[in-house]
Structures are given as structure tokens and as C-alpha cells.
Enzyme design. Structure first.
Site, PDB file in Angstrom:
ATOM      1  N   ASN A  13       0.884  -1.169   0.000  1.00  0.00           N
ATOM      2  CA  ASN A  13       0.000   0.000   0.000  1.00  0.00           C
ATOM      3  C   ASN A  13       0.920   1.217   0.000  1.00  0.00           C
ATOM      4  O   ASN A  13       1.601   1.476   0.992  1.00  0.00           O
ATOM      5  CB  ASN A  13      -0.868  -0.054   1.245  1.00  0.00           C
ATOM      6  CG  ASN A  13      -1.964   0.995   1.316  1.00  0.00           C
ATOM      7  OD1 ASN A  13      -2.583   1.155   2.356  1.00  0.00           O
ATOM      8  ND2 ASN A  13      -2.240   1.702   0.247  1.00  0.00           N
ATOM      9  N   CYS A  75      -5.954   5.779   7.916  1.00  0.00           N
ATOM     10  CA  CYS A  75      -5.202   4.873   7.048  1.00  0.00           C
ATOM     11  C   CYS A  75      -4.132   4.201   7.901  1.00  0.00           C
ATOM     12  O   CYS A  75      -3.151   4.836   8.297  1.00  0.00           O
ATOM     13  CB  CYS A  75      -4.564   5.622   5.876  1.00  0.00           C
ATOM     14  SG  CYS A  75      -3.543   4.578   4.825  1.00  0.00           S
ATOM     15  N   GLY A  76      -4.333   2.931   8.210  1.00  0.00           N
ATOM     16  CA  GLY A  76      -3.436   2.236   9.122  1.00  0.00           C
ATOM     17  C   GLY A  76      -2.044   2.013   8.556  1.00  0.00           C
ATOM     18  O   GLY A  76      -1.034   2.205   9.255  1.00  0.00           O
ATOM     19  N   HIS A 161     -16.325   0.617   6.764  1.00  0.00           N
ATOM     20  CA  HIS A 161     -15.942  -0.644   6.128  1.00  0.00           C
ATOM     21  C   HIS A 161     -17.136  -1.581   6.032  1.00  0.00           C
ATOM     22  O   HIS A 161     -17.896  -1.734   6.994  1.00  0.00           O
ATOM     23  CB  HIS A 161     -14.842  -1.343   6.930  1.00  0.00           C
ATOM     24  CG  HIS A 161     -13.538  -0.631   6.898  1.00  0.00           C
ATOM     25  ND1 HIS A 161     -12.575  -0.859   5.938  1.00  0.00           N
ATOM     26  CD2 HIS A 161     -13.028   0.333   7.708  1.00  0.00           C
ATOM     27  CE1 HIS A 161     -11.534  -0.083   6.162  1.00  0.00           C
ATOM     28  NE2 HIS A 161     -11.792   0.655   7.224  1.00  0.00           N
ATOM     29  N   ASN A 192     -15.164   1.370   2.238  1.00  0.00           N
ATOM     30  CA  ASN A 192     -14.106   0.439   1.859  1.00  0.00           C
ATOM     31  C   ASN A 192     -14.691  -0.965   1.945  1.00  0.00           C
ATOM     32  O   ASN A 192     -15.264  -1.330   2.977  1.00  0.00           O
ATOM     33  CB  ASN A 192     -12.914   0.570   2.812  1.00  0.00           C
ATOM     34  CG  ASN A 192     -12.355   1.977   2.831  1.00  0.00           C
ATOM     35  OD1 ASN A 192     -11.786   2.446   1.866  1.00  0.00           O
ATOM     36  ND2 ASN A 192     -12.535   2.663   3.950  1.00  0.00           N
ATOM     37  N   GLU A 210     -10.864  -0.085  -2.006  1.00  0.00           N
ATOM     38  CA  GLU A 210     -10.936   1.121  -1.186  1.00  0.00           C
ATOM     39  C   GLU A 210     -11.695   2.238  -1.890  1.00  0.00           C
ATOM     40  O   GLU A 210     -11.617   2.388  -3.113  1.00  0.00           O
ATOM     41  CB  GLU A 210      -9.521   1.613  -0.841  1.00  0.00           C
ATOM     42  CG  GLU A 210      -8.726   0.656   0.029  1.00  0.00           C
ATOM     43  CD  GLU A 210      -7.481   1.300   0.591  1.00  0.00           C
ATOM     44  OE1 GLU A 210      -7.591   2.431   1.122  1.00  0.00           O
ATOM     45  OE2 GLU A 210      -6.399   0.708   0.504  1.00  0.00           O
ATOM     46  N   CYS A 219      -4.617  -2.895   2.873  1.00  0.00           N
ATOM     47  CA  CYS A 219      -5.367  -1.835   3.558  1.00  0.00           C
ATOM     48  C   CYS A 219      -5.352  -2.171   5.042  1.00  0.00           C
ATOM     49  O   CYS A 219      -5.966  -3.167   5.463  1.00  0.00           O
ATOM     50  CB  CYS A 219      -6.795  -1.759   3.029  1.00  0.00           C
ATOM     51  SG  CYS A 219      -7.839  -0.551   3.896  1.00  0.00           S
ATOM     52  N   GLY A 220      -4.648  -1.376   5.839  1.00  0.00           N
ATOM     53  CA  GLY A 220      -4.493  -1.664   7.256  1.00  0.00           C
ATOM     54  C   GLY A 220      -5.798  -1.584   8.019  1.00  0.00           C
ATOM     55  O   GLY A 220      -6.151  -2.504   8.768  1.00  0.00           O
ATOM     56  N   GLY A 222      -8.685  -1.774   6.724  1.00  0.00           N
ATOM     57  CA  GLY A 222      -9.536  -2.821   6.159  1.00  0.00           C
ATOM     58  C   GLY A 222      -9.252  -4.177   6.765  1.00  0.00           C
ATOM     59  O   GLY A 222     -10.167  -4.973   7.014  1.00  0.00           O
TER      60      GLY A 222
END
Length: 276
Positions: A13, A75-76, A161, A192, A210, A219-220, A222
Site C-alpha cells: 500500500n 489509514c493504518g 468498512h 471500503n 478502497e 489496507c491496514g 480494512g
């Protein structure tokens, strides 16, 4: 004007990171799209802007822009990159970093080998707070999409999510179902969409479509959302290995009312300059 940037990624990512500590930066939606363009710009899933914090207890104000130019709150994978960037550049000299985001405060713990553990906060399931158009909170929601009925779980981890359990994530039409659910109207701020294949009680595979970026290699938030929904539904428990297309994350959640913890790497790729 010319700006210095750093290209980074968290298990595929990828991000273009701008440091606004030493030079104030204001980026328009059109400029974000140009930066993110993989043919005519630098190319990335998201643009990250690291600014001086407003709260003296924080170390950084962390802003995230999707490839389509929209600003999002969480955003992780990007948070891990932000922590590593700050320490590599000498902007922090400690292992515990506090980041301000639009979704609240993030705690970033820098581990060995440029791995970072992120306290992603407590999951939110109330439909109005996700936000999701639903009359009551359920573990599973159903939606008719054409001739098909879609079953999904829903949660917010600072961003919305939807999580769909599938038998084989590799053959699932992610690029069809994802955007269809996003524009269905059931999620007022879009969503997402995660597609999770349960491998065993300690591991799963995941693909995420996303909002604002399309399918990414990882996707963290996610992965955390998928883990939470799968735990709720009895598929997973304990410390979990999440396998995404770009690599692996380690996830932990103790249940309702408790925060989610995500551990994974953050990698610097290269540095450069771009004219904006």
C-alpha cells in the site's frame, strides 16, 4: 513550486509523503490526483501530509488524501509509514508517537526492523456512526444488488468498512462487487469493501476495494475491520495473521469496547522532488 517528497509503502500500500514541518504545504484535489497518477505523476494509493500538531501532547498532525483527491480520516498502513518517516528524519526521537487525525488520536509504537504497532482505536458498530443506512445494529446486513443478495458486516475504524466473507478471495469479482456496493447509497459517505477468506481460527486472506483508490495491495484499517467482523461472527480468535496481496499484518482485538492493535512493516522506497 518544487516540493521534496518521500515514497513509502506498507506491505504494498504505497504513499507519497510530504513534510510540512519545515515548509508549509497546501495541496489541492487536482494536485493530489497528479501526484498519485502512475503514468504522469509519482504514483501512489494515497498522499500523506505530515504537519505540526495543534495539540502540544501530539507529535504530528497526520492527513490522508486518496488517489482521487478526497481527504479521508484514517489509514493504518500510512500511519506506520508516518511513524517511521518522523523518526528517520529526526522529527521525533522516541518510539511512541502520538498522531492527530480527523478520526481522533492514534498511538504508534515503533518496534524493531521498522515494524510499527498502531492502536487503531475502538471499533464502532452503530449504523449512524459508520455511517450506514440501517434501522438497527446487526452482525450481518443484507442488500439486493440486481439479482443477487449480498450479505456483509459493517464497522467504522475511523472510516467506514463493509466486510464480506467469501469462499475463495482470489476468484471473487472484487472489482465488480466493490464499486457496486460503494455507489448503492446504503453507505452515505461511500465505503471500503473487504473480501475475507477464512483460513483457520488464527489466519485469513483479504482483498480490499478502497473508496477513492480502488483495489490496493493492502489496507491496514480494512484488515482490522475484517478481523473484527470475523471475530464477531465466530470465525477468528486471539492473535491473527492477515494475509494481503502485498504481505502480512499481525492483528489483536480483545472484544467489544476494546481497541484493535495492528503490527506491520513500513518501508522507505526513494526520495525525490516534484513541481506543483
Amino acid at each position: 513550486m518544487e516540493y521534496q517528497f518521500t515514497k513509502m509503502h506498507g506491505i504494498g500500500n504505497d504513499f507519497v509523503v510530504f513534510d510540512s514541518f519545515t515548509k508549509s504545504i497546501a495541496i489541492s484535489r487536482e494536485q493530489v490526483r497528479h501526484i498519485a497518477d502512475r503514468q504522469f505523476g509519482v504514483g501512489c494509493d494515497q498522499v500523506l501530509l505530515l504537519e505540526p500538531p495543534k495539540n502540544p501532547e501530539a507529535d504530528v498532525c497526520y492527513r490522508i488524501f486518496n488517489a482521487d483527491g478526497s481527504e479521508v480520516m484514517q489509514c493504518g498502513n500510512g500511519a506506520r509509514c508516518a511513524a517511521v518517516y518522523l523518526r528517520e528524519k529526526g522529527l521525533v526521537n522516541k518510539d511512541r508517537v502520538i498522531a492527530e487525525t480527523g478520526a481522533g488520536r492514534l498511538i504508534l509504537q515503533i518496534e524493531t526492523n521498522d515494524c510499527v504497532t498502531v492502536d487503531m482505536g475502538v471499533p464502532v458498530f452503530e449504523p449512524a456512526k459508520i455511517p450506514l443506512k440501517a434501522d438497527e445494529q446487526l452482525e450481518e446486513y443484507k442488500l439486493n444488488l440486481g439479482d443477487d443478495e449480498l450479505t456483509f458486516g459493517a464497522v467504522s475504524l475511523g472510516n467506514p468498512h463493509a466486510v464480506i466473507v467469501v469462499e475463495d478471495v482470489d476468484s471473487t469479482p472484487v472489482n465488480v462487487i466493490g464499486p457496486t456496493l460503494q455507489v448503492s447509497g446504503v453507505f452515505p459517505e461511500s465505503v471500503n469493501v473487504g473480501f475475507i477468506e477464512i483460513l483457520n481460527q488464527k489466519a485469513f486472506k483479504l482483498r480490499v476495494f478502497e473508496r477513492g483508490s480502488g483495489e490496493t495491495l493492502a489496507c491496514g484499517s480494512g484488515a482490522c475491520a475484517a478481523m473484527v467482523i470475523a471475530c464477531q461472527q465466530g470465525y477468528l480468535e486471539g492473535t491473527i495473521d492477515a494475509e494481503l496481496r502485498g504481505g502480512h499484518l499481525t492483528l489483536r482485538w480483545e472484544g467489544d469496547g476494546e481497541p484493535v492493535y495492528m503490527t506491520g512493516p513500513a518501508t522507505t522506497v526513494f526520495e525525490g522532488k516534484i513541481e506543483l
